[in-house]
Each structure stands twice: as C-alpha cells, then as structure tokens.
Write an enzyme that holds these catalytic residues in place. Sequence first.
Site, PDB file in Angstrom:
ATOM      1  N   TYR A 190       0.855  -1.200   0.000  1.00 44.34           N
ATOM      2  CA  TYR A 190       0.000   0.000   0.000  1.00 44.34           C
ATOM      3  C   TYR A 190       0.889   1.248   0.000  1.00 44.34           C
ATOM      4  O   TYR A 190       0.694   2.164  -0.808  1.00 44.34           O
ATOM      5  CB  TYR A 190      -0.932  -0.015   1.220  1.00 44.34           C
ATOM      6  CG  TYR A 190      -1.891   1.156   1.280  1.00 44.34           C
ATOM      7  CD1 TYR A 190      -3.008   1.209   0.452  1.00 44.34           C
ATOM      8  CD2 TYR A 190      -1.671   2.224   2.148  1.00 44.34           C
ATOM      9  CE1 TYR A 190      -3.890   2.288   0.498  1.00 44.34           C
ATOM     10  CE2 TYR A 190      -2.543   3.302   2.205  1.00 44.34           C
ATOM     11  CZ  TYR A 190      -3.660   3.327   1.381  1.00 44.34           C
ATOM     12  OH  TYR A 190      -4.528   4.394   1.422  1.00 44.34           O
ATOM     13  N   LYS A 249       1.160   4.109  -2.918  1.00 46.01           N
ATOM     14  CA  LYS A 249       0.813   5.512  -2.656  1.00 46.01           C
ATOM     15  C   LYS A 249       2.006   6.439  -2.949  1.00 46.01           C
ATOM     16  O   LYS A 249       1.822   7.566  -3.403  1.00 46.01           O
ATOM     17  CB  LYS A 249       0.319   5.662  -1.212  1.00 46.01           C
ATOM     18  CG  LYS A 249      -1.092   5.117  -1.022  1.00 46.01           C
ATOM     19  CD  LYS A 249      -2.085   5.900  -1.886  1.00 46.01           C
ATOM     20  CE  LYS A 249      -3.491   5.385  -1.810  1.00 46.01           C
ATOM     21  NZ  LYS A 249      -4.429   6.187  -2.622  1.00 46.01           N
TER      22      LYS A 249
HETATM   23  P1  NAP Z   1     -13.115   3.078   0.577  1.00 43.28           P
HETATM   24  O1  NAP Z   1     -14.047   3.382   1.674  1.00 43.28           O
HETATM   25  O2  NAP Z   1     -12.650   1.675   0.411  1.00 43.28           O
HETATM   26  O3  NAP Z   1     -13.727   3.609  -0.798  1.00 43.28           O
HETATM   27  C1  NAP Z   1     -13.004   3.430  -2.006  1.00 43.28           C
HETATM   28  C2  NAP Z   1     -13.964   3.279  -3.159  1.00 43.28           C
HETATM   29  O4  NAP Z   1     -13.197   3.030  -4.341  1.00 43.28           O
HETATM   30  C3  NAP Z   1     -14.902   2.073  -2.989  1.00 43.28           C
HETATM   31  O5  NAP Z   1     -16.201   2.422  -3.349  1.00 43.28           O
HETATM   32  C4  NAP Z   1     -14.292   1.048  -3.925  1.00 43.28           C
HETATM   33  O6  NAP Z   1     -15.225   0.115  -4.411  1.00 43.28           O
HETATM   34  C5  NAP Z   1     -13.787   1.939  -5.042  1.00 43.28           C
HETATM   35  N1  NAP Z   1     -12.830   1.235  -5.872  1.00 43.28           N
HETATM   36  C6  NAP Z   1     -11.945   0.274  -5.486  1.00 43.28           C
HETATM   37  N2  NAP Z   1     -11.274  -0.175  -6.559  1.00 43.28           N
HETATM   38  C7  NAP Z   1     -11.733   0.505  -7.628  1.00 43.28           C
HETATM   39  C8  NAP Z   1     -11.442   0.440  -9.002  1.00 43.28           C
HETATM   40  N3  NAP Z   1     -10.518  -0.413  -9.473  1.00 43.28           N
HETATM   41  N4  NAP Z   1     -12.106   1.249  -9.849  1.00 43.28           N
HETATM   42  C9  NAP Z   1     -13.041   2.103  -9.382  1.00 43.28           C
HETATM   43  N5  NAP Z   1     -13.376   2.196  -8.072  1.00 43.28           N
HETATM   44  C10 NAP Z   1     -12.727   1.395  -7.203  1.00 43.28           C
HETATM   45  O7  NAP Z   1     -11.798   3.958   0.723  1.00 43.28           O
HETATM   46  P2  NAP Z   1     -11.585   5.449   1.283  1.00 43.28           P
HETATM   47  O8  NAP Z   1     -11.090   5.323   2.681  1.00 43.28           O
HETATM   48  O9  NAP Z   1     -12.742   6.313   0.976  1.00 43.28           O
HETATM   49  O10 NAP Z   1     -10.336   5.863   0.404  1.00 43.28           O
HETATM   50  C11 NAP Z   1     -10.412   6.702  -0.730  1.00 43.28           C
HETATM   51  C12 NAP Z   1      -8.994   7.048  -1.157  1.00 43.28           C
HETATM   52  O11 NAP Z   1      -8.326   7.689  -0.074  1.00 43.28           O
HETATM   53  C13 NAP Z   1      -8.149   5.818  -1.497  1.00 43.28           C
HETATM   54  O12 NAP Z   1      -7.299   6.116  -2.575  1.00 43.28           O
HETATM   55  C14 NAP Z   1      -7.351   5.584  -0.246  1.00 43.28           C
HETATM   56  O13 NAP Z   1      -6.145   4.907  -0.487  1.00 43.28           O
HETATM   57  C15 NAP Z   1      -7.130   7.004   0.221  1.00 43.28           C
HETATM   58  N6  NAP Z   1      -6.843   7.131   1.649  1.00 43.28           N
HETATM   59  C16 NAP Z   1      -7.739   6.782   2.593  1.00 43.28           C
HETATM   60  C17 NAP Z   1      -7.408   6.934   3.941  1.00 43.28           C
HETATM   61  C18 NAP Z   1      -8.357   6.607   5.059  1.00 43.28           C
HETATM   62  O14 NAP Z   1      -7.952   6.743   6.227  1.00 43.28           O
HETATM   63  N7  NAP Z   1      -9.583   6.205   4.799  1.00 43.28           N
HETATM   64  C19 NAP Z   1      -6.155   7.438   4.295  1.00 43.28           C
HETATM   65  C20 NAP Z   1      -5.263   7.767   3.302  1.00 43.28           C
HETATM   66  C21 NAP Z   1      -5.614   7.631   1.974  1.00 43.28           C
HETATM   67  P3  NAP Z   1     -15.366  -1.298  -3.650  1.00 43.28           P
HETATM   68  O15 NAP Z   1     -15.678  -1.006  -2.223  1.00 43.28           O
HETATM   69  O16 NAP Z   1     -16.474  -1.971  -4.386  1.00 43.28           O
HETATM   70  O17 NAP Z   1     -14.036  -1.970  -3.816  1.00 43.28           O
END
Ligand code: NAP
Length: 265
Positions: A169, A173
């Site tokens: 991961y 990133k």
């Molecule tokens: P999340 O709750 O898992 O939501 C991510 C969304 O992206 C889900 O709806 C997922 O669908 C969709 N997705 C996954 N693979 C995909 C693909 N190949 N094509 C299109 N859509 C896809 O994650 P989040 O926490 O909101 O994270 C959003 C972004 O922020 C990510 O890039 C993550 O790495 C980054 N981020 C998050 C955090 C945190 O603390 N939450 C911290 C740092 C960075 P499915 O659920 O159906 O797979």
Amino acid sequence: MAIASSPVALVTGAGQGIGRGIARQLANDGFLVVINDVVADPAVTDKGPYEVKATIEKAGGKAGVFKADISSRSDRQAMVDYIEQTFGRFDLLVNNAGVAPKERKDILDASEESYDRLMTINAKGPYFLTQLVANKMIAHQKAGTVKTPRIAFITSISAYTSSTFRGEYCTSKAAVAMAATLWADRLGEFGIPVLQFSPGIIATPMTSVVQAKYDKMIAEGILVTRRWGQPEDLALAVAAFAKGYLDYSTGNVIEVGGGFGMKRL
Ligand code: NAP
C-alpha cells in the site's frame, strides 16, 4: 455535441467513503458530478454509487453514475468517451479510488499478487486515467470550452510513512504521489493545476476494519487534532481547489491529517 452548462467533475471510487464526501460537496458547489465505482447496480439505492446519486439529486444537485474499473484500460477509455460524448467538457478529475491489501501482512511474508493488485489499482489506474483526461482537457482548453481544468490526486500519508504490515500500500501511494508531481509538471504549460491531497486517518469503510487500533492511537495523541478525519474534511479541501483558490500551489501536497505530519517533540 451538446456542452453541459455546469462544470463537469469525475470522482473515481465515489460510491462510499472519501469519494462520496467529495462528490456530494462538488455537487453542492454546482458541479455536475460523474460518480465512478467498480461496483454499480441501479437496483441498489441504499448504498454505493446510486445512493450517492440519489442523495445529490435530493439536495438539488446533478449527478450521473459510470461503472468502471480504473485499473482496466478499456474501462478507463469507455468512461472518458462517455463523459466527452455526453457532456462535452471536463473541468475536474479527482483520482480518489484506491484499495488496501486484502490481508495486512508483514513485508517479510506479503505476496507478489497483492503487490501487483495494489500497484495496478492505486498507481497505474490514476496515472493512465489522467493521461486520457489531460489530453481531453487540453483539447477543450484549445476549443475554449473550459478555461482552467484541474486534477486532484487523493494520495496518502502512507506515501511517506512506513507501515511494514502493508508495504505494498505504501509503495503504491508513493508511486501515485510521484504521478501527481509528474502531471503537475507536465500540465504546467497548459495552465492546468494539479494538487495532491494526502489523507491521514479518515473514518471510511476502508478503515472500519482497524477502528479499534486507530481509536487507541488517536486517544493517545498521535494526531494534533484529537479526532478521526471525516470524508467531509477531504471534501472541503478539494472544494477549495475546485473553486480555483489553490491554483498557484500546483504540484503541492495538502495533508488533510489533523497534524499527523507535524514534527513534534
Ligand atoms: P473506501 O471506503 O474503500 O472507498 C473506495 C472506493 O473506491 C470504494 O467504493 C471502492 O469500491 C472503489 N474502488 C476500489 N477499486 C476501484 C477500481 N478499481 N475502480 C473504481 N473504483 C474502485 O476507501 P476510502 O477510505 O474512501 O479511500 C479513498 C482514497 O483515499 C483511497 O485512494 C485511499 O487509499 C485514500 N486514503 C484513505 C485513507 C483513510 O484513512 N480512509 C487514508 C489515506 C488515503 P469497492 O468497495 O467496491 O471496492
């Protein structure tokens, strides 16, 4: 081709979590939002992209859903073609979709399959989606349809923070963070600002599996602002960029992490 009267934004992975928050805020600010997700079933309206669309429309906003896997070349092309043909303009791309490893494993044991999955979705997908969209944006600019298109990357504090139980991961990133820098550099001559938003610990379905761990760390003071981040925290930062308030900061990283990255003694 008809050209949409509202500015058009594509938010990837917007069916839940951070992307959902960004999509709602952008719609509130007058964007017609294309909600992308890898799973999208019009029959499911209590969660996922069609819930987001309904919520936006209920609040008076405009939204559409496009099902696409950002790691698939043909899906990326189909999504960009759809936006081009349907709306005739491209004002904002938010590269948000991303995944965590299915299993958190020590880098001494983690598999090559998991590494490939994360690099393909988290790094290669946004890199090449941006290539497609950037070319459209340049063409629209030349045609006078859009004056200042913008591109946002949702990266992570994991781009510069070691977590040895999910090294793939962190690596993905760091790769997408460099992609954001490269695109900011390349698109400078066209006046297309590109910014990175680096979330800290944000309450979403992705982090729900490690809630107890982060509850404890936050209670013990790992963050300056002693609370979980919310999707809305990211949404407001991206909204400021979408409005043009951060254009001269192109190429920068905006950490949205409650002071996570601050050096403290
Ligand atoms: P999340 O709750 O898992 O939501 C991510 C969304 O992206 C889900 O709806 C997922 O669908 C969709 N997705 C996954 N693979 C995909 C693909 N190949 N094509 C299109 N859509 C896809 O994650 P989040 O926490 O909101 O994270 C959003 C972004 O922020 C990510 O890039 C993550 O790495 C980054 N981020 C998050 C955090 C945190 O603390 N939450 C911290 C740092 C960075 P499915 O659920 O159906 O797979």
